[in-house]
Design a protein around this motif. Sequence first.
Motif, short mmCIF file in Angstrom:
data_model
loop_
_atom_site.label_atom_id
_atom_site.label_comp_id
_atom_site.label_asym_id
_atom_site.label_seq_id
_atom_site.Cartn_x
_atom_site.Cartn_y
_atom_site.Cartn_z
N GLN A 1 10.70 -14.10 -2.85
CA GLN A 1 9.53 -14.80 -2.38
C GLN A 1 8.25 -13.98 -1.83
OE1 GLN A 1 9.47 -18.40 -3.07
NE2 GLN A 1 7.54 -18.73 -1.62
N PRO B 1 6.27 -17.89 -4.89
CA PRO B 1 7.49 -17.29 -5.58
C PRO B 1 7.31 -16.31 -6.63
CG PRO B 1 7.23 -19.48 -6.38
CD PRO B 1 6.07 -19.48 -5.36
N THR C 1 12.03 -16.74 -9.68
CA THR C 1 12.16 -17.94 -8.46
C THR C 1 11.24 -18.95 -8.96
OG1 THR C 1 12.57 -16.26 -6.66
CG2 THR C 1 11.82 -18.61 -6.08
N ILE D 1 15.46 -19.77 -4.79
CA ILE D 1 15.73 -18.46 -4.31
C ILE D 1 17.44 -18.26 -4.24
CG2 ILE D 1 15.72 -17.01 -2.28
CD1 ILE D 1 13.20 -18.44 -1.71
#
Length: 117
Positions: free
Chosen positions: A45, A50, A54, A68
């Motif tokens: 991230q 992101p 992700t 995550i």
Amino acid sequence: MRQTTRLLSLSLLLGASGAVPGQTGPSEDNGKVVYDKWCIHCHGQLERGPLPGTNALALKYRGELPAILEERTDLAPEFIRTVVRGGLFGMPITRKTEVSDAELEDIIAYLTRTQAR
């Protein structure tokens, strides 16, 4: 002579199995290092949002699971092995020349560290 044969047999057995005397098993600390080297670039991230892996997981799970990977508590070791070695959707395979089996076990130890043991 008999003891020499036993020691030789034992050393061959240990060498063939990959066991190293004094080895304690997978390392969460090394797992973090390997994860940061190979995985975080897609599964991390940034302040602006992101990263691709992700983001894809956020779309897939729609808030039902953390996108995550480091925040997940439900990842099974065999699932991690399968996805890393075989890839999944947009994730490419990871060869043993990139992440060794021992390093993969370290990543698994790192990603499953928060699970009930």
